[in-house]
Scaffold this motif. Structure first.
Motif, PDB file in Angstrom:
ATOM      1  N   GLN A 208      61.676  88.726  30.935  1.00 22.02           N
ATOM      2  CA  GLN A 208      60.553  87.911  30.187  1.00 22.02           C
ATOM      3  C   GLN A 208      59.191  88.588  30.684  1.00 22.02           C
ATOM      4  O   GLN A 208      58.226  88.701  29.839  1.00 22.02           O
ATOM      5  CB  GLN A 208      60.458  86.608  30.715  1.00 22.02           C
TER       6      GLN A 208
ATOM      7  N   GLN B 256      56.310  90.772  31.046  1.00 25.36           N
ATOM      8  CA  GLN B 256      55.354  91.854  30.493  1.00 25.36           C
ATOM      9  C   GLN B 256      54.677  92.752  31.285  1.00 25.36           C
ATOM     10  O   GLN B 256      54.233  92.228  32.216  1.00 25.36           O
ATOM     11  CB  GLN B 256      54.456  91.509  29.025  1.00 25.36           C
TER      12      GLN B 256
ATOM     13  N   ASN C 263      60.841  98.553  29.695  1.00 23.66           N
ATOM     14  CA  ASN C 263      60.121  97.556  29.061  1.00 23.66           C
ATOM     15  C   ASN C 263      58.648  97.292  29.354  1.00 23.66           C
ATOM     16  O   ASN C 263      58.400  96.324  30.225  1.00 23.66           O
ATOM     17  CB  ASN C 263      60.886  96.266  29.265  1.00 23.66           C
TER      18      ASN C 263
ATOM     19  N   SER D 263      50.594  90.252  20.425  1.00 22.65           N
ATOM     20  CA  SER D 263      51.718  89.289  19.825  1.00 22.65           C
ATOM     21  C   SER D 263      52.870  89.914  19.526  1.00 22.65           C
ATOM     22  O   SER D 263      54.116  89.442  20.057  1.00 22.65           O
ATOM     23  CB  SER D 263      51.280  88.158  19.205  1.00 22.65           C
ATOM     24  N   ASP D 264      52.926  90.637  18.547  1.00 23.12           N
ATOM     25  CA  ASP D 264      54.256  91.231  17.908  1.00 23.12           C
ATOM     26  C   ASP D 264      54.601  92.291  19.111  1.00 23.12           C
ATOM     27  O   ASP D 264      55.975  92.329  19.181  1.00 23.12           O
ATOM     28  CB  ASP D 264      53.650  91.949  16.641  1.00 23.12           C
TER      29      ASP D 264
ATOM     30  N   LYS E 279      54.749  92.081  22.163  1.00 24.06           N
ATOM     31  CA  LYS E 279      55.569  91.260  23.088  1.00 24.06           C
ATOM     32  C   LYS E 279      56.922  91.176  22.770  1.00 24.06           C
ATOM     33  O   LYS E 279      57.787  90.842  23.614  1.00 24.06           O
ATOM     34  CB  LYS E 279      55.109  89.846  23.310  1.00 24.06           C
ATOM     35  N   ASN E 280      57.444  91.124  21.452  1.00 24.03           N
ATOM     36  CA  ASN E 280      58.821  90.609  20.966  1.00 24.03           C
ATOM     37  C   ASN E 280      59.370  92.022  20.763  1.00 24.03           C
ATOM     38  O   ASN E 280      60.552  91.940  20.351  1.00 24.03           O
ATOM     39  CB  ASN E 280      58.752  89.940  19.860  1.00 24.03           C
ATOM     40  N   ILE E 281      59.012  93.152  21.159  1.00 20.65           N
ATOM     41  CA  ILE E 281      59.585  94.376  20.908  1.00 20.65           C
ATOM     42  C   ILE E 281      60.038  95.091  22.364  1.00 20.65           C
ATOM     43  O   ILE E 281      59.091  95.152  23.218  1.00 20.65           O
ATOM     44  CB  ILE E 281      58.689  95.571  20.122  1.00 20.65           C
ATOM     45  N   LYS E 282      61.187  95.293  22.611  1.00 18.14           N
ATOM     46  CA  LYS E 282      61.712  95.631  23.915  1.00 18.14           C
ATOM     47  C   LYS E 282      61.703  97.186  23.978  1.00 18.14           C
ATOM     48  O   LYS E 282      61.679  97.676  23.024  1.00 18.14           O
ATOM     49  CB  LYS E 282      62.994  95.215  24.179  1.00 18.14           C
TER      50      LYS E 282
END
Length: 636
Positions: A142, A144, A172, A271-272, A274-277
């Protein structure tokens, strides 16, 4: 919070407070933050343009990410003032860069929001890879990790080493490339031009986005197809711009370029992401000095302001407006002297790693543009580039700040000293530099260079001696040669004297005396001379020697000192561990002398920021400290 009429910045004492503000009011927060920085620095000078350029990015980062759990790493840290203000340090920001106040750079001992201590360039990606790898090892998927690096810092080899490892480990994390085409001076080199090409390829970015959407609809964008998608993107980039995207060539997802001054768009993009590993690069276009027209128009001059200024007119309010002539800065003596020497010796060339105005090599670059080279933020390359020039018969004057020379120590040993090449290292900012603090103090070079075979290690006491050492170093068969000098002005107004050769390894006796001997190296000798003149009485005389070289030592002079004196004080603006004082003690032991030796210099600890005068006092070699040491030794 829904109203935009009150001063929003006053309500923000942490990123959690920032998150309570509706996104539509973020532009107001940015405007207030920018005004706060301008107001603060107009009264308390510091690094200026870089922080103004990333106001929107700073606000967006702390709005989107969950700091300090999520880690934000600022490269170098010149641009982190907004970050400090938003993370609970607004009320103390007036102490920025002052003695016992806030550090001018992110500092892990100052705040939990400062994820990594910085000050030198190009470290953020490598540190981020380490932090991201640690998260992976403990099973935390989780957290970042974001590294913000400028296009100037991206010219350094370490940045590319970090990118390569980030790709190999599939870290990541997100690298934000803050592209303003500036470091301190304008960026140079192929990578800077490459970023411009990417930034202007709107067709590529539009088609790339459409291609990904199409693949997602066809359910072809799963994990197994990652390699195929990357190859498709590389081919698309190659087709449209006739070159491969270097990031995607490393299997690092590339996004952008995006407008770095549109805070609301930045928050959506981040924000986008954050969802891409996996490893990602976001290319952000900013303007250094944004919001202060004088800084926008002259970005080099406003990188860091040394004086207070009128925020309405941009007029610098000089603290010393006296019409009495002052001695020049040491850096300007270097800049003028290398031109004088180069006019007579066609083999002389100048090299700097991205600091032409800081070290005054810009004077040569303007007069002899084909013989002076800015190689970008790449100290290791600067040294070996100089070695290549030297082996081809040229005499390179490689000017690197002392604290940055640490980064190229291996190249000095392996590529220059081992081959006995006539490279002249001019180390600007030698000694305690002041408000930039521990990351920038140039206090180790005398010590670490003393152990390198074939290398002459010197430091002039004044501007005239600097010129003479530069003249000596470019003469035939002098080999590797280091000349270090401090930040700030010298002591002679009439400094442009005819240059003469100095015999390598010779010091000079400035005055005789019978009760005690003072041995100094560098400009601290001027201060020592003033102290000696003040405290001498009819029944007290003090000898003073300017050593000039810590390698080779003037052994004949030292024999004279130890044969005549049983009390000796050594003084240096450098670490006492391994420096001049250590060299004198080694000589004493090797030759069987016995004397009481008091070493003054920088102690074996990292020295914080403050004015140079304050820090000399902390270390005990200001005028009062020198006087105290002399009397203590005389009374012992």
């Amino acid at each position: 919070m829904n109203e935009g009429s009150s001063r929003l910045l006053d309500t923000i004492n942490s990123p959690d407070d920032l998150k309570k503000i509706d996104s539509e009011f973020l532009p107001q927060v940015c405007n207030e933050l920018r005004e706060f920085i301008i107001d603060a620095l107009s009264c308390n000078p510091g690094h200026f343009g870089a922080s103004l350029g990333v106001v929107e990015l700073t606000v967006a980062l702390h709005y989107v990410f969950n700091t300090p759990y999520d880690k934000i790493i600022w490269d170098v840290g010149h641009q982190a003032y907004g970050h400090k203000i938003l993370t609970g340090r607004r009320d103390r920001f007036y102490t920025n860069r002052k003695f016992k106040g806030l550090s001018g750079f992110p500092n892990i001992f100052e705040s939990e929001y400062d994820a990594f201590g910085v000050g030198h360039s190009s470290t953020s990606i490598s540190a981020g890879v380490g932090i991201a790898t640690a998260a992976s090892m403990r099973g935390d998927d989780q957290q970042q990790v974001v590294a913000i690096i400028g296009d100037g810092a991206m010219t350094a080899g370490m940045a590319f080493e970090g990118l390569n490892n980030m790709s190999a480990l599939k870290s990541n994390m997100t690298v934000i490339l803050n592209d303003n085409n500036m470091a301190i001076d304008p960026n140079v080199g192929g990578f800077s031009e490459y970023l411009v090409d990417i930034a202007t390829s709107g067709t590529y970015n539009k088609l790339r986005s459409e291609a990904f959407k199409a693949l997602e609809k066809m359910k072809l964008a799963g994990p197994r197809s990652k390699e195929m998608i990357t190859k498709l993107n590389n081919s698309l980039k190659n087709l449209l711009t006739k070159q491969t995207n270097i990031f995607e060539g490393l299997n690092i997802r590339y996004f952008g370029p995006v407008d770095g001054h549109d805070v609301q768009h930045l928050t959506r993009v981040l924000s986008d992401l954050k969802n891409i590993k996996g490893p990602k690069v976001l290319h952000v276009i900013t303007k250094k000095g944004k919001g202060f027209k004088f800084a926008e128009e002259n970005q080099t001059a406003w990188h860091a302001v040394g004086d207070k200024f009128d925020k309405l007119t941009g007029e610098l309010l000089k603290s010393n407006t006296s019409s009495v002539p002052k001695p020049p800065k040491f850096q300007d003596v270097f800049g003028q002297t290398i031109v004088e020497l180069a006019e007579k010796n066609e083999k002389i060339v100048g090299i700097t790693p991205a600091m032409p105005s800081g070290c005054s090599l810009n004077i040569m670059m303007e007069k002899m543009p084909d013989r002076a080279f800015d190689v970008g933020i790449a100290e290791q390359h600067a040294v070996t580039f100089s070695a290549g020039l030297a082996i081809a018969g040229y005499v390179p004057f490689c000017n690197i700040y002392s604290s940055f020379m640490q980064r190229s120590f291996d190249q000095v040993i392996h590529d220059v000293a081992l081959q006995k090449l006539n490279v002249v290292f001019c180390l600007d900012r030698g000694g305690l530099v002041g408000a930039d603090g521990a990351t920038h103090h140039g206090v180790y070079d005398l010590s670490f260079f003393r152990g390198v075979p074939n290398l002459v290690v010197s430091s002039p006491m004044d501007e005239i001696e600097l010129r003479n050492l530069m003249y000596t170093a470019q003469l035939p068969d002098k080999g590797p040669f280091s000349i270090r000098y401090p930040r700030g002005i010298g002591s002679n107004i009439d400094w442009q004297q005819p240059m003469t050769e100095i015999k390598i390894g010779t010091g000079r006796k400035l005055k005789d005396g019978k009760d005690l001997a003072v041995l100094s190296i560098g400009p601290v000798g001027v201060k020592a001379g003033q102290v000696i003149a003040k405290i001498e009485r009819d029944n007290l005389t003090i000898a003073h020697y300017d050593m000039r070289f810590v390698k080779p030592l003037d052994e004949a002079l030292l024999h004279e000192v130890f044969q005549k004196h049983k009390r000796i004080v050594t003084i240096e603006d450098g670490t006492v561990v391994g420096g001049l004082g250590s060299a004198v003690l080694e000589f004493m032991a090797d030759n069987g002398y016995r004397a009481r030796v008091k070493r003054l210099g920088v102690p074996d600890e990292f020295i914080e920021h403050g004015t140079q005068t304050e820090l000399y006092g902390v270390c005990g070699f200001d005028k009062e400290g020198i006087e105290k040491a002399i009397f203590e030794l005389l009374e012992s």
